[in-house]
Design a protein around this motif. Structure first.
Motif, mmCIF file in Angstrom:
data_model
loop_
_atom_site.group_PDB
_atom_site.id
_atom_site.type_symbol
_atom_site.label_atom_id
_atom_site.label_comp_id
_atom_site.label_asym_id
_atom_site.label_seq_id
_atom_site.Cartn_x
_atom_site.Cartn_y
_atom_site.Cartn_z
ATOM 1 N N HIS A 146 0.786 -1.237 0.000
ATOM 2 C CA HIS A 146 0.000 0.000 0.000
ATOM 3 C C HIS A 146 0.816 1.285 0.000
ATOM 4 C CE1 HIS A 146 -3.611 -2.343 0.441
ATOM 5 N NE2 HIS A 146 -3.083 -2.976 1.465
ATOM 6 N N ARG A 147 2.140 1.167 0.060
ATOM 7 C CA ARG A 147 2.966 2.363 -0.038
ATOM 8 C C ARG A 147 4.004 2.220 -1.151
ATOM 9 N NH1 ARG A 147 -0.742 3.891 2.074
ATOM 10 N NH2 ARG A 147 -1.008 5.022 4.042
ATOM 11 N N VAL A 148 4.869 1.203 -1.066
ATOM 12 C CA VAL A 148 5.936 1.070 -2.053
ATOM 13 C C VAL A 148 5.388 0.746 -3.438
ATOM 14 C CG1 VAL A 148 8.014 -0.199 -2.692
ATOM 15 C CG2 VAL A 148 7.591 0.362 -0.290
ATOM 16 N N LEU A 149 4.522 -0.262 -3.534
ATOM 17 C CA LEU A 149 4.044 -0.705 -4.842
ATOM 18 C C LEU A 149 3.254 0.373 -5.589
ATOM 19 C CD1 LEU A 149 3.863 -2.928 -6.929
ATOM 20 C CD2 LEU A 149 1.876 -3.849 -5.712
ATOM 21 N N PRO A 150 2.269 1.060 -4.963
ATOM 22 C CA PRO A 150 1.532 2.083 -5.719
ATOM 23 C C PRO A 150 2.425 3.208 -6.231
ATOM 24 C CG PRO A 150 0.349 1.503 -3.718
ATOM 25 C CD PRO A 150 1.696 0.860 -3.617
ATOM 26 N N PHE A 151 3.357 3.677 -5.385
ATOM 27 C CA PHE A 151 4.199 4.790 -5.814
ATOM 28 C C PHE A 151 5.237 4.338 -6.837
ATOM 29 C CE2 PHE A 151 3.070 6.369 -1.396
ATOM 30 C CZ PHE A 151 2.042 7.165 -1.871
ATOM 31 N N SER A 152 5.769 3.126 -6.675
ATOM 32 C CA SER A 152 6.726 2.612 -7.654
ATOM 33 C C SER A 152 6.056 2.412 -9.006
ATOM 34 C CB SER A 152 7.320 1.282 -7.170
ATOM 35 O OG SER A 152 8.026 1.452 -5.965
ATOM 36 N N THR A 153 4.839 1.869 -8.997
ATOM 37 C CA THR A 153 4.105 1.663 -10.241
ATOM 38 C C THR A 153 3.846 2.990 -10.943
ATOM 39 O OG1 THR A 153 3.029 -0.298 -9.300
ATOM 40 C CG2 THR A 153 2.005 0.691 -11.244
ATOM 41 N N ALA A 154 3.456 4.003 -10.161
ATOM 42 C CA ALA A 154 3.195 5.320 -10.744
ATOM 43 C C ALA A 154 4.464 5.910 -11.348
ATOM 44 C CB ALA A 154 2.629 6.253 -9.678
ATOM 45 N N HIS A 155 5.599 5.730 -10.669
ATOM 46 C CA HIS A 155 6.856 6.271 -11.184
ATOM 47 C C HIS A 155 7.288 5.564 -12.463
ATOM 48 C CE1 HIS A 155 7.139 8.504 -7.486
ATOM 49 N NE2 HIS A 155 8.286 9.022 -7.839
ATOM 50 N N VAL A 156 7.070 4.247 -12.519
ATOM 51 C CA VAL A 156 7.423 3.508 -13.732
ATOM 52 C C VAL A 156 6.546 3.954 -14.894
ATOM 53 C CG1 VAL A 156 7.392 1.230 -14.813
ATOM 54 C CG2 VAL A 156 8.385 1.513 -12.542
ATOM 55 N N SER A 157 5.243 4.120 -14.640
ATOM 56 C CA SER A 157 4.325 4.515 -15.710
ATOM 57 C C SER A 157 4.649 5.904 -16.243
ATOM 58 C CB SER A 157 2.878 4.462 -15.216
ATOM 59 O OG SER A 157 2.644 5.446 -14.228
ATOM 60 N N ARG A 158 5.234 6.750 -15.397
ATOM 61 C CA ARG A 158 5.608 8.103 -15.828
ATOM 62 C C ARG A 158 7.053 8.169 -16.301
ATOM 63 N NH1 ARG A 158 3.065 10.486 -10.319
ATOM 64 N NH2 ARG A 158 0.864 10.206 -10.835
ATOM 65 N N ARG A 159 7.710 7.007 -16.374
ATOM 66 C CA ARG A 159 9.100 6.907 -16.817
ATOM 67 C C ARG A 159 10.059 7.681 -15.909
ATOM 68 N NH1 ARG A 159 9.278 4.512 -21.764
ATOM 69 N NH2 ARG A 159 7.331 4.471 -22.951
ATOM 70 N N VAL A 160 9.664 7.809 -14.634
ATOM 71 C CA VAL A 160 10.554 8.431 -13.659
ATOM 72 C C VAL A 160 11.519 7.399 -13.098
ATOM 73 C CG1 VAL A 160 10.648 9.634 -11.434
ATOM 74 C CG2 VAL A 160 8.832 10.159 -13.064
ATOM 75 N N MET A 161 11.081 6.132 -13.074
ATOM 76 C CA MET A 161 11.888 5.056 -12.504
ATOM 77 C C MET A 161 11.885 3.878 -13.466
ATOM 78 S SD MET A 161 11.192 3.259 -8.818
ATOM 79 C CE MET A 161 10.681 1.567 -8.996
ATOM 80 N N CYS A 162 13.043 3.284 -13.674
ATOM 81 C CA CYS A 162 13.147 2.114 -14.547
ATOM 82 C C CYS A 162 12.650 0.880 -13.808
ATOM 83 C CB CYS A 162 14.604 1.922 -14.970
ATOM 84 S SG CYS A 162 14.885 0.423 -15.933
ATOM 85 N N PRO A 163 11.814 0.038 -14.429
ATOM 86 C CA PRO A 163 11.264 -1.123 -13.715
ATOM 87 C C PRO A 163 12.322 -2.098 -13.215
ATOM 88 C CG PRO A 163 10.705 -1.199 -16.046
ATOM 89 C CD PRO A 163 11.293 0.148 -15.792
ATOM 90 N N ASN A 164 13.482 -2.164 -13.874
ATOM 91 C CA ASN A 164 14.525 -3.100 -13.440
ATOM 92 C C ASN A 164 15.845 -2.394 -13.159
ATOM 93 O OD1 ASN A 164 12.958 -5.558 -13.786
ATOM 94 N ND2 ASN A 164 13.067 -5.094 -15.975
ATOM 95 N N GLY A 165 15.773 -1.088 -12.944
ATOM 96 C CA GLY A 165 17.005 -0.332 -12.805
ATOM 97 C C GLY A 165 17.420 -0.049 -11.380
#
Length: 205
Positions: A146-165
């Protein structure tokens, strides 16, 4: 088109006192003087219900009775009115209080990890980011889901964070969150168990 009330009008509505002065401090904060000599802050908040969510969080922190929190006079859909926090010089005594009082706040407890403050919404915010107050009884699983996954998913979708980086990929969190939805014990948990704290839910909005 409706014209929003001025900060002075909002302060007067929630305090019941006439406003005598108004001083913008930023695009979101305005200092308003009242006819009884007090000064309050009017905060413009983005997001539906964000002001009420923040008001509920501040009241929960105040109810714990361990940390001095600005008095909340009221909130509507977009603005929050609270007492102004006066500034003071740094000191050793203030540093001790800074450590002791938040420790007492954490010890005050809460119904569950992620529990909304009394009167607070499920759909809330952490900063400007949307956040859901979903109760759980297992800290690692709840935090991952409820904290890490939602924000990580949002960052990946916005190309702020690489999914495997990163050291731990988004896929790891997805698997962990599916296995531990916040209501089951996590066999891989490390460190001593600590119960939910009032600060965890209240400070998030």
């Amino acid at each position: 088109m409706d014209v929003p009330d001025s900060s002075s009008a909002v302060a007067a509505r929630f305090t019941g006192r006439a406003a005598t002065a108004e001083r913008p401090l930023s695009g979101a904060l305005t200092e308003v003087g009242l006819d009884d000599g007090r000064t309050v802050m009017v905060k413009l908040v983005d997001g539906p219900g964000a002001a009420r969510a923040e008001a509920a969080g501040l009241r929960r922190l105040s109810d714990a009775g361990t940390v001095r929190v600005p008095v909340v006079h009221g909130a509507d859909e977009s603005r929050l009115v609270s007492d102004r926090v006066t500034q003071g010089p740094p000191s050793a005594r203030a540093a001790v209080r800074f450590g002791r009082e938040p420790a007492g706040l954490h010890a005050a407890g809460a119904p569950a990890f992620g529990a909304a403050p009394p009167g607070g919404p499920v759909e809330a915010y952490i900063g400007l980011a949307p956040m859901r107050n979903v109760p759980g009884d297992d800290w690692p699983g709840w935090y991952a889901a409820h904290r890490v996954l939602p924000f990580s998913t949002a960052h990946v979708s916005r190309r702020v964070m690489c999914p495997n980086g990163s050291y731990v990929s988004l896929g790891h969190f997805q698997v962990y969150a599916r296995r531990h939805d916040g209501n089951e014990a996590s066999p891989g948990r490390r460190g001593p168990h600590r119960g939910p704290a009032a600060a965890q839910g209240a400070a998030d909005p």
